[in-house]
Design a protein around this motif. Structure first.
Motif, PDB file in Angstrom:
ATOM      1  N   SER B 171      43.854  34.386  23.622  1.00 26.54           N
ATOM      2  CA  SER B 171      44.097  35.747  24.102  1.00 26.54           C
ATOM      3  C   SER B 171      43.457  35.971  25.462  1.00 26.54           C
ATOM      4  CB  SER B 171      43.511  36.770  23.135  1.00 26.54           C
ATOM      5  OG  SER B 171      44.095  36.632  21.883  1.00 26.54           O
ATOM      6  N   ALA B 172      42.472  35.151  25.779  1.00 27.02           N
ATOM      7  CA  ALA B 172      41.799  35.298  27.067  1.00 27.02           C
ATOM      8  C   ALA B 172      42.776  35.102  28.226  1.00 27.02           C
ATOM      9  CB  ALA B 172      40.652  34.305  27.176  1.00 27.02           C
ATOM     10  N   LEU B 173      43.984  34.571  27.919  1.00 28.31           N
ATOM     11  CA  LEU B 173      45.007  34.428  28.953  1.00 28.31           C
ATOM     12  C   LEU B 173      45.328  35.773  29.608  1.00 28.31           C
ATOM     13  CD1 LEU B 173      47.564  31.941  27.361  1.00 28.31           C
ATOM     14  CD2 LEU B 173      46.438  31.669  29.551  1.00 28.31           C
ATOM     15  N   TYR B 174      45.092  36.868  28.862  1.00 23.97           N
ATOM     16  CA  TYR B 174      45.321  38.203  29.432  1.00 23.97           C
ATOM     17  C   TYR B 174      44.491  38.394  30.700  1.00 23.97           C
ATOM     18  CZ  TYR B 174      46.706  39.482  24.640  1.00 23.97           C
ATOM     19  OH  TYR B 174      47.272  39.554  23.422  1.00 23.97           O
ATOM     20  N   LEU B 175      43.307  37.773  30.668  1.00 24.47           N
ATOM     21  CA  LEU B 175      42.386  37.984  31.779  1.00 24.47           C
ATOM     22  C   LEU B 175      43.002  37.519  33.103  1.00 24.47           C
ATOM     23  CD1 LEU B 175      39.031  36.927  30.101  1.00 24.47           C
ATOM     24  CD2 LEU B 175      39.890  39.230  30.535  1.00 24.47           C
ATOM     25  N   THR B 176      43.976  36.612  33.006  1.00 20.32           N
ATOM     26  CA  THR B 176      44.610  36.140  34.239  1.00 20.32           C
ATOM     27  C   THR B 176      45.255  37.308  34.992  1.00 20.32           C
ATOM     28  OG1 THR B 176      46.574  35.619  32.964  1.00 20.32           O
ATOM     29  CG2 THR B 176      45.062  33.811  33.431  1.00 20.32           C
ATOM     30  N   TYR B 177      45.655  38.346  34.235  1.00 21.27           N
ATOM     31  CA  TYR B 177      46.219  39.515  34.900  1.00 21.27           C
ATOM     32  C   TYR B 177      45.184  40.203  35.781  1.00 21.27           C
ATOM     33  CZ  TYR B 177      50.656  39.548  32.523  1.00 21.27           C
ATOM     34  OH  TYR B 177      51.899  39.237  32.097  1.00 21.27           O
ATOM     35  N   GLY B 178      43.957  40.229  35.274  1.00 20.04           N
ATOM     36  CA  GLY B 178      42.890  40.830  36.058  1.00 20.04           C
ATOM     37  C   GLY B 178      42.760  40.118  37.382  1.00 20.04           C
ATOM     38  N   VAL B 179      42.684  38.784  37.316  1.00 17.04           N
ATOM     39  CA  VAL B 179      42.540  37.982  38.528  1.00 17.04           C
ATOM     40  C   VAL B 179      43.752  38.193  39.435  1.00 17.04           C
ATOM     41  CG1 VAL B 179      42.180  35.654  39.416  1.00 17.04           C
ATOM     42  CG2 VAL B 179      41.243  36.307  37.186  1.00 17.04           C
ATOM     43  N   SER B 180      44.936  38.146  38.797  1.00 18.61           N
ATOM     44  CA  SER B 180      46.158  38.289  39.573  1.00 18.61           C
ATOM     45  C   SER B 180      46.226  39.649  40.248  1.00 18.61           C
ATOM     46  CB  SER B 180      47.353  38.082  38.655  1.00 18.61           C
ATOM     47  OG  SER B 180      48.508  37.878  39.400  1.00 18.61           O
ATOM     48  N   GLY B 181      45.811  40.670  39.494  1.00 17.64           N
ATOM     49  CA  GLY B 181      45.817  42.029  40.046  1.00 17.64           C
ATOM     50  C   GLY B 181      44.940  42.139  41.270  1.00 17.64           C
ATOM     51  N   VAL B 182      43.773  41.465  41.222  1.00 22.35           N
ATOM     52  CA  VAL B 182      42.860  41.504  42.363  1.00 22.35           C
ATOM     53  C   VAL B 182      43.443  40.702  43.531  1.00 22.35           C
ATOM     54  CG1 VAL B 182      40.567  40.834  43.184  1.00 22.35           C
ATOM     55  CG2 VAL B 182      40.840  41.854  40.913  1.00 22.35           C
ATOM     56  N   MET B 183      43.986  39.527  43.191  1.00 15.52           N
ATOM     57  CA  MET B 183      44.501  38.650  44.253  1.00 15.52           C
ATOM     58  C   MET B 183      45.729  39.223  44.943  1.00 15.52           C
ATOM     59  SD  MET B 183      43.902  34.877  42.653  1.00 15.52           S
ATOM     60  CE  MET B 183      44.745  34.052  43.984  1.00 15.52           C
ATOM     61  N   ALA B 184      46.460  40.074  44.223  1.00 17.97           N
ATOM     62  CA  ALA B 184      47.626  40.709  44.845  1.00 17.97           C
ATOM     63  C   ALA B 184      47.182  41.643  45.965  1.00 17.97           C
ATOM     64  CB  ALA B 184      48.417  41.472  43.809  1.00 17.97           C
ATOM     65  N   ASN B 185      45.872  41.885  45.991  1.00 19.07           N
ATOM     66  CA  ASN B 185      45.292  42.714  47.035  1.00 19.07           C
ATOM     67  C   ASN B 185      45.984  44.078  47.157  1.00 19.07           C
ATOM     68  OD1 ASN B 185      43.350  43.163  48.849  1.00 19.07           O
ATOM     69  ND2 ASN B 185      44.333  42.077  50.559  1.00 19.07           N
ATOM     70  N   PRO B 186      45.992  44.821  46.050  1.00 21.13           N
ATOM     71  CA  PRO B 186      46.649  46.128  46.104  1.00 21.13           C
ATOM     72  C   PRO B 186      45.837  47.089  46.971  1.00 21.13           C
ATOM     73  CG  PRO B 186      45.493  45.860  44.033  1.00 21.13           C
ATOM     74  CD  PRO B 186      45.320  44.577  44.768  1.00 21.13           C
ATOM     75  N   PRO B 187      46.480  48.131  47.479  1.00 18.67           N
ATOM     76  CA  PRO B 187      45.739  49.135  48.256  1.00 18.67           C
ATOM     77  C   PRO B 187      44.821  49.897  47.310  1.00 18.67           C
ATOM     78  CG  PRO B 187      48.020  49.816  47.911  1.00 18.67           C
ATOM     79  CD  PRO B 187      47.892  48.477  47.310  1.00 18.67           C
ATOM     80  N   TRP B 188      43.553  49.497  47.233  1.00 20.90           N
ATOM     81  CA  TRP B 188      42.661  50.014  46.185  1.00 20.90           C
ATOM     82  C   TRP B 188      42.487  51.521  46.254  1.00 20.90           C
ATOM     83  CZ3 TRP B 188      42.123  47.388  42.043  1.00 20.90           C
ATOM     84  CH2 TRP B 188      42.181  45.990  42.095  1.00 20.90           C
ATOM     85  N   MET B 189      42.472  52.056  47.473  1.00 17.10           N
ATOM     86  CA  MET B 189      42.301  53.517  47.579  1.00 17.10           C
ATOM     87  C   MET B 189      43.464  54.223  46.895  1.00 17.10           C
ATOM     88  SD  MET B 189      39.516  54.400  48.567  1.00 17.10           S
ATOM     89  CE  MET B 189      39.856  56.166  48.615  1.00 17.10           C
ATOM     90  N   GLU B 190      44.661  53.674  47.158  1.00 16.90           N
ATOM     91  CA  GLU B 190      45.856  54.272  46.563  1.00 16.90           C
ATOM     92  C   GLU B 190      45.811  54.153  45.033  1.00 16.90           C
ATOM     93  OE1 GLU B 190      50.570  53.419  46.705  1.00 16.90           O
ATOM     94  OE2 GLU B 190      49.446  52.813  48.496  1.00 16.90           O
ATOM     95  N   VAL B 191      45.372  52.985  44.565  1.00 13.93           N
ATOM     96  CA  VAL B 191      45.269  52.752  43.119  1.00 13.93           C
ATOM     97  C   VAL B 191      44.319  53.770  42.507  1.00 13.93           C
ATOM     98  CG1 VAL B 191      44.453  51.135  41.362  1.00 13.93           C
ATOM     99  CG2 VAL B 191      45.801  50.295  43.292  1.00 13.93           C
ATOM    100  N   LEU B 192      43.165  53.925  43.175  1.00  9.34           N
ATOM    101  CA  LEU B 192      42.141  54.827  42.659  1.00  9.34           C
ATOM    102  C   LEU B 192      42.653  56.262  42.617  1.00  9.34           C
ATOM    103  CD1 LEU B 192      39.273  54.074  41.786  1.00  9.34           C
ATOM    104  CD2 LEU B 192      38.457  55.086  43.928  1.00  9.34           C
ATOM    105  N   GLN B 193      43.327  56.618  43.693  1.00  9.78           N
ATOM    106  CA  GLN B 193      43.848  57.984  43.789  1.00  9.78           C
ATOM    107  C   GLN B 193      44.890  58.235  42.697  1.00  9.78           C
ATOM    108  OE1 GLN B 193      45.485  58.847  47.613  1.00  9.78           O
ATOM    109  NE2 GLN B 193      44.837  60.974  47.542  1.00  9.78           N
TER     110      GLN B 193
END
Lengths: 411, 433
Positions: B171-193
């Motif tokens: 199930s730890a494979l889910y964690l890859t989404y966390g890494v992927s989400g960070v690596m996609a380099n989303p606009p964090w301010m926008e995400v937070l907002q």
């Protein structure tokens, strides 16, 4: 004959047919004989629930008819040892002693015996569910289903929110395998209540048949002194298995609380691998020094405080060296021989033996191959340490029996 | 094995029999023993339906649904906490309590609801199996029957306990989404907002995805499953503080994973205006981390989650049905002793797998629909739980507090309101706009 589900909610009327309210529940006392009698009615009128003693109840079919119109309207308060049939029995779990299972009460049968109304049985069938949940027209067509005699039921003390004295005698009389089945089927808390009420020996025998995880949970949940007492009563092999399933510190604490002798025996067994001969062998065997006669051996057997069960043979050992096996004398030869015969004459010296580290299956194979009832276990120092009987080996050969005992799944 | 230093120690506070205050180590051990049901339940929660729903939410709506997840997490904690409290106080399963306190009609209704919801979920698990294996080019007509038979044997032959750990670790494979989400380099301010700005649209697709997110995160089976594990472990009121922690950690973990799946898909798919039509599309969410291996990684994660839940759900349902109606249950019984138990279990697997083998246009749609159904059915279970937890005879002083009740009932009202909106907007698409 009345069914509780068809009584609840029906009108209650007084002497001159005055409507008093509707039947909310029936009160019974558990301790009175095999068929508890109804001691009163709980009647609902609007938001008020009041109690009417059973001696005022004249009739129960369709409408509950009272012998007087005068009732005490004081709000109903449950007293100790009073059980409400609708609230605490209907829809609850109950033990079917004769069927060795846990069932759910789908309906309750009540009968008038002389002047009193008594609970006589419980309906556990699907029919009763349909009767209660379906439309009335359908309900009237479905009569009884599987009725279990109340005398064959064990009411779980934890079910009602009052303190109850419940007799466990009938459960204690069950075969350990059947009782174990019930203990496995109940929730952990209910099964702990039952285990707490039974004596050490019964519990030990029962727990030997219970699934491993339930067993570990029960032992861990009980008082340590009690757990140690129960482990002492168990077969050392099973006790060793139990301790291995427990948290290490708990296991050590339990061993420390046990009689040193029993603890030492379990620790010896623990030294062997799981599924090895050492785990399934029994260590209680009768040793007789060589040179004895049949008569002396029989006298020795009779003088023993605890005779091994099963007793299949006696083991002839060297004088002053009870670890050194010379041969075995089977019970059959022993009984048939003249008391004056020296054991040497009856002794079988050339029998297969097995090492405690060998896999348990190997013992089973040898027993089958040589048509034996028991096989002596000899360790690397040439010491006789126990025997494997055909009983113990059977469990190894029949994996489905083991599976029963293996894991209890989560829900 | 004797511990002489312990026997020599003087009895504490003069009482030889008194239970000594547990040391820090003992308390940690206790915590490890207790921490479990909540975290495991939360883990199973991120199943095929969950992964798909969060992926679609991110791909089709970008970050705009993130604000919901905080509220969903709060709701999940509240509901799972009640289930834990019911379990430790009564020592009984949820189905047990419903039957004993609410009678036969309520029981039949709720068991019926759960059967429908869990059949839908099982369908979605097999859809997950089919979708993930299609990525490897294996036809659903091979993968689904093989997994169905495999899962059935795994449980009935009693070897499940052994495999459970493998599933959990995988199930730890889910964690890859966390890494992927960070690596996609989303606009964090926008995400937070977006995470703190509630938005809402009265169109039926939007309401469907809202109900679906709620339904997949707070699925009706979870309360039954978690309470059963708590009861089975014999946890008591004394363990309650630890158990509550377990529930909170599990719920937060589940929702954080959900948020990262959404973010990963929003940052990749939504940005490029791609829509998820097949599992392969959803795999692109893992692109930033896994590149060309994204599809394979996604497929493995989805397969593990699907098989894991396909094993647990039908089994848990069979237990609930038997527990509520008083039939024998348990994998250590045989078919003759527990016919209903094995019947329900087998029927769910056969139907779940069978429905997927029908000509279905979109496996993704099938998974989403099952989760929407979860959301619609959830209020029924919730009302039953609220009735039980406020039963003073049952719970004593552990009934809900007033604030807790207000929040919980508000949740029920919102859920029913959303379902009503869902029905209205589906039947009359232009009714509210």
């Amino acid at each position: 004959m009345h069914l509780l589900s068809q009584l609840l909610g029906r009108p209650v009327r007084g002497e001159t047919n005055v409507p008093l309210g509707t039947l909310d529940d029936l009160v019974i006392r558990m301790e009175e004989g095999p068929y508890p009698s109804v001691t009163g009615l709980v009647v609902r009128a609007g938001r008020r629930r009041f109690f009417v003693p059973a001696n005022q109840l004249r009739e129960l079919s369709g409408v509950a008819l009272l012998s007087s119109a005068r009732v005490d309207l004081k709000q109903f308060q449950r007293r100790e040892d009073e059980v409400l049939l609708g609230r605490d029995v209907l829809d609850h779990q109950i033990i079917d002693i004769a069927g060795h299972r846990v069932v759910r009460v789908n309906d309750i049968q009540i009968t008038q015996v002389d002047a009193s109304f008594r609970v006589v049985g419980v309906d556990t069938s699907l029919k009763a569910i349909v009767r209660r949940a379906g439309p009335r027209a359908l309900a009237d067509r479905i009569i009884g289903g599987q009725i279990i005699d109340w005398a064959n039921l064990h009411y779980l003390a934890g079910t009602a929110p009052v303190r109850l004295k419940v007799s466990y005698d009938r459960l204690a009389d069950l075969h350990p395998v059947d009782l174990a089945r019930i203990v496995d089927a109940l929730s952990l808390r209910e099964s702990a209540t039952i285990v707490a009420a039974l004596d050490d020996e019964t519990v030990a025998e029962t727990l030997e048949e219970v699934s491993d995880s339930r067993l570990a949970d029960l032992i861990e949940g009980m008082d340590q002194e009690r757990a140690a007492d129960i482990l002492e009563e168990m077969d050392p092999g099973v006790a060793a298995d139990v301790l291995e399933d427990l948290d290490e510190t708990v296991a050590e604490q339990l061993l420390a609380k046990m009689e040193p002798e029993d603890a030492a025996e379990i620790q010896t067994v623990l030294a062997y691998d799981e599924d090895s001969v050492g785990r399934i062998m029994i260590t209680e065997i009768v040793r007789v020094a060589e040179g004895s006669t049949v008569g002396a051996a029989l006298a020795l057997l009779r003088s023993l405080d605890e005779v091994p069960n099963p007793l299949l043979a006696i083991y002839v050992v060297a004088q002053d060296q009870p670890e050194t096996l010379q041969g075995i004398v089977r019970l059959r030869s022993l009984i048939l021989a003249d008391p004056a015969t020296p054991l040497q004459e009856l002794m079988d010296e050339d029998m297969p033996t097995i090492h405690p580290d060998e896999p348990a299956e190997q013992a089973a194979r040898l027993l089958a191959e040589y048509n034996l009832l028991a096989i002596p276990v000899i360790d690397e120092h040439e010491h006789l340490v126990g025997v494997v009987t055909v009983d113990d080996a059977l469990a190894v050969l029949m994996p489905e029996i083991w599976q029963r005992r293996s894991s209890r799944m989560f829900h | 094995m004797k511990t002489p230093d312990q026997t020599l120690a003087p009895p504490r506070d003069g009482k030889a029999t008194g239970r000594p205050k547990p040391s820090l180590r003992a308390r940690l051990l206790l915590m490890m023993a207790v921490v479990g049901p909540g975290i495991i339940t939360a883990n199973v929660d991120n199943d095929a339906g969950g992964i798909t729903t969060y992926s679609v939410a991110g791909a089709h709506y970008g970050y705009s649904l993130l604000w919901m997840l905080g509220l969903v997490a709060l709701a999940l904690i509240i509901i799972q906490e009640m289930s834990a409290r019911l379990g430790v106080v009564t020592g009984k399963g949820l189905a047990d309590l419903i039957r004993e306190r609410m009678g036969i009609r309520a029981t039949l209704a709720i068991v019926g609801v759960l059967l429908i919801a869990n059949l839908a979920n099982t369908v979605s698990e097999f859809a997950g199996v089919a979708a993930s294996m299609e990525i490897f080019g294996i036809s659903k007509f091979i993968s689904v029957p093989v997994v169905a038979v495999g899962v059935w044997l795994l449980i009935v032959k009693g070897s499940y306990k052994f495999v459970e750990r493998i599933f959990l670790v995988a199930s730890a494979l889910y964690l890859t989404y966390g890494v992927s989400g960070v690596m996609a380099n989303p606009p964090w301010m926008e995400v937070l907002q977006a995470s703190v700005t509630p938005t809402f649209h009265f169109d039926s697709n939007y309401i469907i995805i809202v109900v679906t997110i709620i339904g997949t995160t707070i699925a009706p089976w979870m309360q039954f499953y978690q309470q059963a594990s708590i009861v089975d472990k014999g946890l008591r009121v004394e363990d309650y503080a630890y158990e509550r922690l377990d529930v909170i950690i599990g719920s937060v973990f589940a929702v954080v994973i959900a948020a990262f799946i959404t973010i990963a898909c929003a940052a990749t798919l939504f940005k490029h205006g791609l829509r998820i039509e097949t599992a392969k599309d959803a795999a692109l969410g893992l692109g930033p981390l896994a590149g060309s291996n994204a599809a394979a990684l996604f497929a493995l994660g989805l397969l593990n989650a699907s098989v894991f839940s396909a094993a647990i759900l039908p089994l848990s349902t069979a237990y609930v049905v038997c527990e509520a109606l008083g039939w024998e249950a348990g994998v250590n019984r045989n078919l003759k002793e527990a016919p209903v138990f094995f019947g329900v279990y087998t029927a769910l697997i056969v139907l779940g797998a069978g429905i997927i083998l029908l000509p279905i246009k979109s496996l993704i749609q099938a998974m989403l629909a099952s989760q929407t159904l979860n959301g619609v059915l959830l209020p029924v279970i919730l009302i039953a739980m609220l009735v039980l937890i406020n039963d003073r005879e049952l719970m004593g002083d552990y009934v809900n507090g007033r604030v807790f009740n207000i929040i919980s009932w508000a949740m029920v009202v919102v859920l029913i309101g959303l379902t009503a909106l869902l029905v209205i907007t589906s039947v009359f698409p232009n009714f509210l706009t």
